[in-house]
Design an enzyme around this catalytic site. Sequence first.
Site, short mmCIF file in Angstrom:
data_model
loop_
_atom_site.label_atom_id
_atom_site.label_comp_id
_atom_site.label_asym_id
_atom_site.label_seq_id
_atom_site.Cartn_x
_atom_site.Cartn_y
_atom_site.Cartn_z
N GLU A 278 0.83 -1.21 0.00
CA GLU A 278 0.00 0.00 0.00
C GLU A 278 0.87 1.27 0.00
O GLU A 278 0.54 2.24 -0.65
CB GLU A 278 -0.96 0.01 1.19
N GLY B 97 9.95 7.29 -6.26
CA GLY B 97 9.53 8.68 -6.01
C GLY B 97 8.98 8.88 -4.61
O GLY B 97 8.83 7.93 -3.84
N TYR C 263 -6.00 6.80 4.36
CA TYR C 263 -6.22 5.77 3.35
C TYR C 263 -5.52 4.46 3.71
O TYR C 263 -6.13 3.40 3.75
CB TYR C 263 -5.75 6.23 1.95
N ASP D 253 -9.29 4.84 -2.61
CA ASP D 253 -8.12 5.27 -3.41
C ASP D 253 -8.63 5.91 -4.70
O ASP D 253 -9.84 6.14 -4.86
CB ASP D 253 -7.17 4.09 -3.67
N CYS E 142 -19.50 -0.91 -19.12
CA CYS E 142 -20.73 -1.05 -18.33
C CYS E 142 -21.48 -2.34 -18.65
O CYS E 142 -22.19 -2.88 -17.79
CB CYS E 142 -21.64 0.15 -18.57
N CYS F 190 -26.18 1.87 -11.04
CA CYS F 190 -25.27 2.96 -11.41
C CYS F 190 -25.99 4.07 -12.16
O CYS F 190 -26.68 3.81 -13.16
CB CYS F 190 -24.13 2.39 -12.27
S1 SF4 Z 1 -19.60 1.56 -12.19
FE1 SF4 Z 1 -21.14 2.39 -13.58
S2 SF4 Z 1 -19.93 3.58 -15.04
FE2 SF4 Z 1 -18.50 2.21 -14.02
S3 SF4 Z 1 -18.42 0.42 -15.40
FE3 SF4 Z 1 -19.96 0.02 -13.79
S4 SF4 Z 1 -21.85 0.63 -14.75
FE4 SF4 Z 1 -20.26 1.57 -15.95
#
Ligand code: SF4
Length: 364
Positions: A57, A101, A140, A158, A216, A225
């Site tokens: 990490e 870095g 994080y 992240d 998607c 989504c």
């Molecule tokens: S999170 Fe949403 S925008 Fe990203 S690949 Fe999945 S469906 Fe597509």
Amino acid sequence: MPEIKPSSSTKVNQSPIDGAALLAWYDKNARKLPWRVGPSDRAKGVTPNPYFVWLSEIMLQQTTVPTVGKYFADFTTRWPTVFDLATAERDDVLKAWAGLGYYARARNLHACANQVVGEYGGIFPNNADDLQKLPGIGPYTSAAIAAICFDEQVAVIDGNVDRVAARFTALAEPVREAKPFIRSFIQQSVPARAGDFAQSLMDLGATICAPKRANCLICPIAAGCTGTLTAEPTNFPVMPPKKQKPLRVGHAFVVENAAEEIWLRQRPEKGLLAAMTEVPGSEWFKAEKIDAKPEVEFPLNGEWQNCGTIDHVFTHFALNVSVWKLNAETPPSNDGWWAKKLGLNGEALPTIFKKVLAAALERE
Ligand code: SF4
């Protein structure tokens, strides 16, 4: 399908990520990474090695998985446990880190290993709050170690997760202006398998919901989504207006002797690139333009050869350095050492000085 215009997500009643669907996808598609315990082994009770997770990490901050792979293999071969790293010479750790870095991370890495051994008997704390008290471990990294190693139900955010969250919610603001919203959105989605969930989101962001492409059609969380309903999900996260970085300029001096050795010295213990190795040079002056460089003051008399300029971008400024080379037997400063030209790879040289040396030595 109607196009949904992005709206301020902080006002949208967005449903959480479907953790079960995401974990089912992760169980089949988890990336194989050397520091990771895969989901099937995890289900059998194999637990991740906190030393490996912590090391990876820290290395992965600002760096990609392919780059980290080789460094991780090198570190864990030389220092297989936190005890080994704690007893290593700090200079050896800095040298092994050279090229990754952000060298403050290497100094903190060594300090953290010492604290884990000295204060905790070599056992990393098992929660984000205590982990965050260690050098170099921020919000994080503490969340990542606590979730991945100990299944603490904390949000691990992240760059990949920021992107997935911004697309999933069609976030109208740049992510850096919506951190509290993203944190509470991810937090409300974290299931009991917190470690696998954190890693599944990272994997989704690295593969399916990638920076330049959102696949998607095969995304396991597409059903909830909002971004996928817009004309172009990759328009999220929206970008903040670009600010130009301030400019600094300077001169660097490469001196080579007849034994094919280069004069190097150590940078100060504090400040930028602290304790790393450099060639002598001028101050880095603030400037409006590259050609507004101060007149060069050579540290030795001689026939200096102009080897052109190199550019380097740091987090807070851009740097343009003129590179000068001289063949001489006299050191240009009294605080360094001669290093064999063929052994320069073993020196703790940050990328900026590797560029300087490349510019000077390629002209020979
Ligand atoms: S999170 Fe949403 S925008 Fe990203 S690949 Fe999945 S469906 Fe597509």
